[in-house]
Scaffold this active site. Structure first.
Site, mmCIF file in Angstrom:
data_model
loop_
_atom_site.group_PDB
_atom_site.id
_atom_site.type_symbol
_atom_site.label_atom_id
_atom_site.label_comp_id
_atom_site.label_asym_id
_atom_site.label_seq_id
_atom_site.Cartn_x
_atom_site.Cartn_y
_atom_site.Cartn_z
ATOM 1 N N SER A 39 0.602 -2.340 2.455
ATOM 2 C CA SER A 39 1.666 -3.343 2.401
ATOM 3 C C SER A 39 2.428 -3.500 3.714
ATOM 4 C CB SER A 39 2.660 -3.015 1.283
ATOM 5 O OG SER A 39 3.411 -1.870 1.598
ATOM 6 N N LYS A 82 9.300 -0.572 3.101
ATOM 7 C CA LYS A 82 9.370 -2.008 3.393
ATOM 8 C C LYS A 82 10.292 -2.222 4.596
ATOM 9 C CE LYS A 82 6.977 -2.879 -0.308
ATOM 10 N NZ LYS A 82 5.554 -3.241 -0.187
#
Length: 201
Positions: A39, A82
């Site tokens: 990701s 993230k």
């Protein structure tokens, strides 16, 4: 000769003390992390090792920092990495061209290529296309916009769930198994710093 010997002893003692202080700091305030998933590709690669600085002593979280936070998955919780896009109190809006506006001002995303930028909008749940963050919330996105479960789908991240910031990575497993979260044959390379903290999509 005696003076040189004394200087060498002084240097050795100083280096030893600094090393002990550094190791003590790392053991108390930092945590080793392993990148699992894609990701955050290509900023972070699967099997990469990094050092997380816990939020208790980490500098203030800024836009574009990379953070680690916990997120529920079934009856357990997992650690997630993230990039911070929106800060507490801000209004975040994602446009159809992948551009992001903060309080109606376009922000730069120069860490993305054109393809990933366009993928920012694809498949969005309209309820999170425009969000006004509370005083304890962050809007986070993965750099691999095509393959990242982030605030576009799950909503903002609470400050209480943030573990800290990843300040740098220092090694890469040549052989890494994401199913068992273990690796071998560690390859070291020069410290790769970036502004900000990994685990799973």
């Amino acid at each position: 000769m005696k003076v040189l010997k004394n200087v060498m002893i002084y240097i050795l003692i100083t280096v030893s003390v600094l090393l002990c202080l550094f190791l003590s700091f790392v053991n108390i305030f930092c945590e080793k992390v392993v990148v699992i998933g894609t990701s955050m590709y290509s900023t972070l690669r699967e099997g990469e090792l990094g050092l997380l600085i816990k939020k208790e002593i980490a500098p203030k979280i800024e836009r574009e920092d990379i953070i680690v936070f916990t997120k529920p998955r079934g009856s357990e919780s997992i650690n997630v990495v993230k990039r911070v896009i929106g800060l507490p109190g801000e209004t975040v809006e994602i446009k159809e061209d992948g551009q992001i506006y903060i309080n109606d001002q376009l922000i730069s995303q120069d860490f993305l290529d054109e393809y990933q930028l366009l993928q920012t909008y694809v498949g969005l749940d309209s309820s999170y296309m425009k969000v006004t963050l509370k005083d304890d919330e962050y809007y986070v996105l993965g750099d691999n916009r095509f393959n990242s479960q982030d605030s576009r789908y799950d909503g903002p991240v609470k400050r209480k769930d943030v573990l800290g910031k990843l300040m740098f990575t220092y090694a890469q497993y040549r052989k890494f198994d994401s199913n068992t979260e273990t690796g071998e044959d560690k390859q070291y390379f020069p410290l790769r710093f970036f502004e900000g903290g990994l685990w799973i999509l």
